[in-house]
Design an enzyme around this catalytic site. Sequence first.
Site, mmCIF file in Angstrom:
data_model
loop_
_atom_site.group_PDB
_atom_site.id
_atom_site.type_symbol
_atom_site.label_atom_id
_atom_site.label_comp_id
_atom_site.label_asym_id
_atom_site.label_seq_id
_atom_site.Cartn_x
_atom_site.Cartn_y
_atom_site.Cartn_z
ATOM 1 N N GLY A 1 0.827 -1.206 0.000
ATOM 2 C CA GLY A 1 0.000 0.000 0.000
ATOM 3 C C GLY A 1 0.857 1.249 0.000
ATOM 4 N N VAL B 1 17.291 8.051 -1.025
ATOM 5 C CA VAL B 1 18.102 6.908 -1.460
ATOM 6 C C VAL B 1 18.904 7.275 -2.705
ATOM 7 C CG1 VAL B 1 18.003 4.577 -2.456
ATOM 8 C CG2 VAL B 1 16.601 5.146 -0.444
ATOM 9 N N ARG C 1 0.708 -5.233 -5.739
ATOM 10 C CA ARG C 1 0.755 -6.481 -4.982
ATOM 11 C C ARG C 1 1.355 -7.553 -5.894
ATOM 12 N NH1 ARG C 1 -0.430 -4.602 0.153
ATOM 13 N NH2 ARG C 1 -2.272 -3.237 0.078
ATOM 14 N N ASP D 1 5.291 -5.049 6.102
ATOM 15 C CA ASP D 1 5.772 -6.356 6.536
ATOM 16 C C ASP D 1 5.973 -7.320 5.370
ATOM 17 O OD1 ASP D 1 6.044 -8.219 9.071
ATOM 18 O OD2 ASP D 1 4.805 -9.322 7.643
ATOM 19 N N THR E 1 4.256 2.795 5.407
ATOM 20 C CA THR E 1 2.851 2.406 5.527
ATOM 21 C C THR E 1 2.164 3.375 6.472
ATOM 22 O OG1 THR E 1 1.303 0.742 6.406
ATOM 23 C CG2 THR E 1 3.518 0.721 7.311
ATOM 24 N N ASP F 1 -0.177 2.572 8.382
ATOM 25 C CA ASP F 1 -0.744 1.802 9.491
ATOM 26 C C ASP F 1 0.089 1.840 10.772
ATOM 27 O OD1 ASP F 1 -2.811 1.024 7.770
ATOM 28 O OD2 ASP F 1 -1.675 -0.706 7.063
ATOM 29 N N ASP G 1 2.424 -0.175 11.795
ATOM 30 C CA ASP G 1 2.319 -1.518 12.375
ATOM 31 C C ASP G 1 3.568 -2.369 12.170
ATOM 32 O OD1 ASP G 1 2.091 -1.823 9.639
ATOM 33 O OD2 ASP G 1 0.336 -3.120 9.705
ATOM 34 N N MET H 1 -8.566 3.765 8.814
ATOM 35 C CA MET H 1 -7.712 2.656 8.390
ATOM 36 C C MET H 1 -6.749 2.255 9.515
ATOM 37 S SD MET H 1 -6.731 3.318 4.395
ATOM 38 C CE MET H 1 -7.811 2.752 3.096
ATOM 39 N N ARG I 1 -5.461 -1.390 9.391
ATOM 40 C CA ARG I 1 -5.410 -2.861 9.388
ATOM 41 C C ARG I 1 -5.625 -3.377 10.806
ATOM 42 N NH1 ARG I 1 -0.437 -5.209 6.165
ATOM 43 N NH2 ARG I 1 -1.604 -7.118 6.573
#
Length: 322
Positions: A11, A23, A72, A103, A127, A129, A131, A171, A173
């Site tokens: 995502g 980078v 994906r 992840d 992300t 999230d 997480d 959102m 997750r």
Amino acid sequence: MKKIAVLTSGGDSPGMNAAVRAVVRTAIYNEIEVYGVYHGYQGLLNDDIHKLELGSVGDTIQRGGTFLYSARCPEFKEQEVRKVAIENLRKRGIEGLVVIGGDGSYRGAQRISEECKEIQTIGIPGTIDNDINGTDFTIGFDTALNTIIGLVDKIRDTASSHARTFIIEAMGRDCGDLALWAGLSVGAETIVVPEVKTDIKEIADKIEQGIKRGKKHSIVLVAEGCMTAQDCQKELSQYINVDNRVSVLGHVQRGGSPTGADRVLASRLGGYAVDLLMQGETAKGVGIKNNKIVATSFDEIFDGKDHKFDYSLYELANKLSI
């Protein structure tokens, strides 16, 4: 280290472009050639790999999303598929790969480093999230948080105008950080997160007590990993009869120009990722812990529990929402 590549996967999150920029420019500053892999791991399979110059990342730091695109790629779990990707890197003489994502993106990078010792891999947490273990904050979290705050503030305007309860889905997750931090920031009457057992009757009682004290409206902020806003609405209706509406914030949370905090974090992590490759490090994810840039092995990130839900913040939000 003569050549490296960079890709974005999973995502999208605001600040990914800033990380790619860091980078690319850190590598070129150190006389290292940089290649961009377009469309994530799918691009590795399709050989969609192109050299990047200083100008390639000009005017990107302020842009949301990722100019390298993302996709994906579930088939990347298969070893025979990964062999194709590895060969596409090897034939160009690429010795290092920086992967920006979550992840699943890290797991793909770890497989590459395990199956081809010639290619070093470093992960950057991208992300909304928040997480990922090995870091206090992920790139995109702060921007998404501010987006949610702005949206809920607007919803509160209409909630107060009509004396309504709004059940708003954010959102995240399986992680409740976005709902927690946003809920505290907007003064939500109730925050529903996966990390804390949800008692719908308690939520209904709290709304009812507020009404008795003269409150005209309420905000219930629900993390998607706990339940949907519609389910919350349905269960609440069994205990309390109030005029209410549901609002699912959706993908708008992933977009927008990154905040200053996300731009700085992305720049620091992107630069450090290249430094690690130059030092010969591999199979590690970079992150920020106690405002210090750190590196953690992928194994520790996958096994670790260092990114913990802040229950003290949750308790504070509860106290302040009476």
